[in-house]
Design a protein around this motif. Structure first.
Motif, PDB file in Angstrom:
ATOM      1  N   GLU A   1     -43.105 -20.974 -14.186  1.00  0.00           N
ATOM      2  CA  GLU A   1     -43.380 -22.386 -14.454  1.00  0.00           C
ATOM      3  C   GLU A   1     -44.844 -22.678 -14.791  1.00  0.00           C
ATOM      4  O   GLU A   1     -45.127 -23.675 -15.457  1.00  0.00           O
ATOM      5  CB  GLU A   1     -42.968 -23.229 -13.237  1.00  0.00           C
ATOM      6  CG  GLU A   1     -41.512 -23.082 -12.827  1.00  0.00           C
ATOM      7  CD  GLU A   1     -40.541 -23.655 -13.858  1.00  0.00           C
ATOM      8  OE1 GLU A   1     -40.994 -24.349 -14.797  1.00  0.00           O
ATOM      9  OE2 GLU A   1     -39.325 -23.401 -13.730  1.00  0.00           O
ATOM     10  N   PHE A   2     -45.760 -21.816 -14.319  1.00  0.00           N
ATOM     11  CA  PHE A   2     -47.187 -22.085 -14.520  1.00  0.00           C
ATOM     12  C   PHE A   2     -47.909 -21.005 -15.305  1.00  0.00           C
ATOM     13  O   PHE A   2     -49.102 -21.122 -15.563  1.00  0.00           O
ATOM     14  CB  PHE A   2     -47.866 -22.277 -13.158  1.00  0.00           C
ATOM     15  CG  PHE A   2     -47.308 -23.428 -12.358  1.00  0.00           C
ATOM     16  CD1 PHE A   2     -47.775 -24.709 -12.550  1.00  0.00           C
ATOM     17  CD2 PHE A   2     -46.309 -23.209 -11.429  1.00  0.00           C
ATOM     18  CE1 PHE A   2     -47.259 -25.774 -11.818  1.00  0.00           C
ATOM     19  CE2 PHE A   2     -45.783 -24.277 -10.684  1.00  0.00           C
ATOM     20  CZ  PHE A   2     -46.264 -25.564 -10.878  1.00  0.00           C
ATOM     21  N   LYS A   3     -47.195 -19.925 -15.626  1.00  0.00           N
ATOM     22  CA  LYS A   3     -47.789 -18.792 -16.366  1.00  0.00           C
ATOM     23  C   LYS A   3     -48.982 -18.189 -15.628  1.00  0.00           C
ATOM     24  O   LYS A   3     -49.958 -17.748 -16.227  1.00  0.00           O
ATOM     25  CB  LYS A   3     -48.187 -19.218 -17.785  1.00  0.00           C
ATOM     26  CG  LYS A   3     -47.015 -19.705 -18.627  1.00  0.00           C
ATOM     27  CD  LYS A   3     -47.474 -20.088 -20.026  1.00  0.00           C
ATOM     28  CE  LYS A   3     -46.297 -20.530 -20.903  1.00  0.00           C
ATOM     29  NZ  LYS A   3     -45.636 -21.756 -20.379  1.00  0.00           N
ATOM     30  N   ILE A   4     -48.898 -18.169 -14.297  1.00  0.00           N
ATOM     31  CA  ILE A   4     -49.929 -17.578 -13.467  1.00  0.00           C
ATOM     32  C   ILE A   4     -49.354 -16.330 -12.789  1.00  0.00           C
ATOM     33  O   ILE A   4     -48.298 -16.393 -12.159  1.00  0.00           O
ATOM     34  CB  ILE A   4     -50.404 -18.553 -12.366  1.00  0.00           C
ATOM     35  CG1 ILE A   4     -51.087 -19.773 -12.983  1.00  0.00           C
ATOM     36  CG2 ILE A   4     -51.354 -17.843 -11.400  1.00  0.00           C
ATOM     37  CD1 ILE A   4     -51.455 -20.820 -11.957  1.00  0.00           C
ATOM     38  N   GLU A   5     -50.054 -15.221 -12.943  1.00  0.00           N
ATOM     39  CA  GLU A   5     -49.646 -13.993 -12.287  1.00  0.00           C
ATOM     40  C   GLU A   5     -50.690 -13.602 -11.274  1.00  0.00           C
ATOM     41  O   GLU A   5     -51.853 -13.367 -11.614  1.00  0.00           O
ATOM     42  CB  GLU A   5     -49.447 -12.874 -13.315  1.00  0.00           C
ATOM     43  CG  GLU A   5     -48.286 -13.133 -14.290  1.00  0.00           C
ATOM     44  CD  GLU A   5     -47.913 -11.898 -15.092  1.00  0.00           C
ATOM     45  OE1 GLU A   5     -47.759 -10.826 -14.489  1.00  0.00           O
ATOM     46  OE2 GLU A   5     -47.787 -12.026 -16.327  1.00  0.00           O
ATOM     47  N   VAL A   6     -50.296 -13.543 -10.002  1.00  0.00           N
ATOM     48  CA  VAL A   6     -51.201 -13.147  -8.935  1.00  0.00           C
ATOM     49  C   VAL A   6     -50.561 -12.007  -8.150  1.00  0.00           C
ATOM     50  O   VAL A   6     -49.340 -11.898  -8.072  1.00  0.00           O
ATOM     51  CB  VAL A   6     -51.512 -14.325  -7.983  1.00  0.00           C
ATOM     52  CG1 VAL A   6     -52.313 -15.392  -8.709  1.00  0.00           C
ATOM     53  CG2 VAL A   6     -50.231 -14.927  -7.411  1.00  0.00           C
TER      54      VAL A   6
END
Length: 264
Positions: A258-263
């Protein structure tokens, strides 16, 4: 001296920034300013993941923030996002400066714990904020008491508090019979970036609202998509849906999808 301290990106950085926003460069008009704000809120999320993970002071140095958000394809919180956005505005050629804001959603008068930007155009001042989660104003708001700025998510307007300060209100379109919500007290005078250091320190300290609980927001055409703690609020054409996360893996999946954040 004061203006020399304001954030400003170079031409190459501005080009990379616009690529992240999926926008071509245009003339510095109010129409383009509105598009920049709306696209920024849609493409670059508000998020406090680094603070929750490390509990270390968030750097608001422009080069650091640029590397994290533009090159690293992350989001940030208000002192990062609005510092970076001001750098873009000034790099593109807008006359703009940072302003301090007091958040008024809680009882009592608090220290200024939010920063935004003001753009000067055609002899008028416009409030611009890409670092506030929830139903943010998705376009530039004219800083004249009584003038209403209409958006897809309600109306925004300013009222005079006292000399040098304006109150910023939001009124949802679905609640026309009800009074608006007072969001900020906004300074009419510019601040130097260094002025925000105490507030950034306070917001990165134990007990602060973003210190322990994950908060992620991104605007969509149906309203804000958000993660707060273990709850995800999804907004679609059919309405709002709330999902409860049960693991860190589910959170990582939501952040990626949903946010295109990869952690890690």
């Amino acid at each position: 001296m004061l203006e020399e301290s304001f954030e400003q990106l170079d031409q190459e950085q501005c080009a990379a920034y616009l690529k992240r926003l999926k926008l071509p460069q245009e003339e510095c008009t109010l129409e383009f300013l509105d598009r920049l704000i709306r696209r920024h809120l849609e493409e670059i999320p508000f998020e406090n993941l680094d603070l929750v993970r490390t509990h270390e002071l968030i750097s608001t140095d422009l080069d650091t923030v640029y590397k994290k958000i533009i090159q690293g394809k992350r989001g940030g919180y208000c002192f990062e996002l609005n510092a970076l956005f001001l750098g873009l505005l000034r790099g593109l050629g807008y006359q703009a400066y940072p302003v301090a804001c007091r958040v008024l959603r809680r009882p009592g008068l608090r220290m200024p714990t939010h920063r935004a930007s003001v753009v000067c155009a055609d002899g008028k001042k416009y409030f611009c904020d890409v670092g506030y989660g929830g139903f943010a104003c998705v376009r530039a708001a004219l800083m004249e008491p009584g003038v209403v700025t209409h958006t897809d998510f309600g109306s925004f307007y300013f009222e005079r508090e006292c000399a040098g300060w304006l109150n910023f209100w939001h009124k949802g379109e679905k609640n026309r019979e009800k009074s608006g919500i007072k969001i900020f007290m906004v300074a009419e005078f510019p601040s130097a970036p260094v002025d925000f250091a105490p507030a950034n320190q306070a917001m990165c300290s134990p007990g602060a609202m973003f210190y322990d609980k994950v908060v992620v927001h991104r605007m969509t055409e149906y309203g804000p998509l958000s993660v707060e703690g273990n709850q995800v609020t999804l907004r679609e054409k059919e309405g709002k849906k709330i999902v409860t996360l049960s693991s860190g893996e589910e959170l990582r999946e939501v952040l990626k999808k949903e946010f295109k954040i990869e952690v890690i």
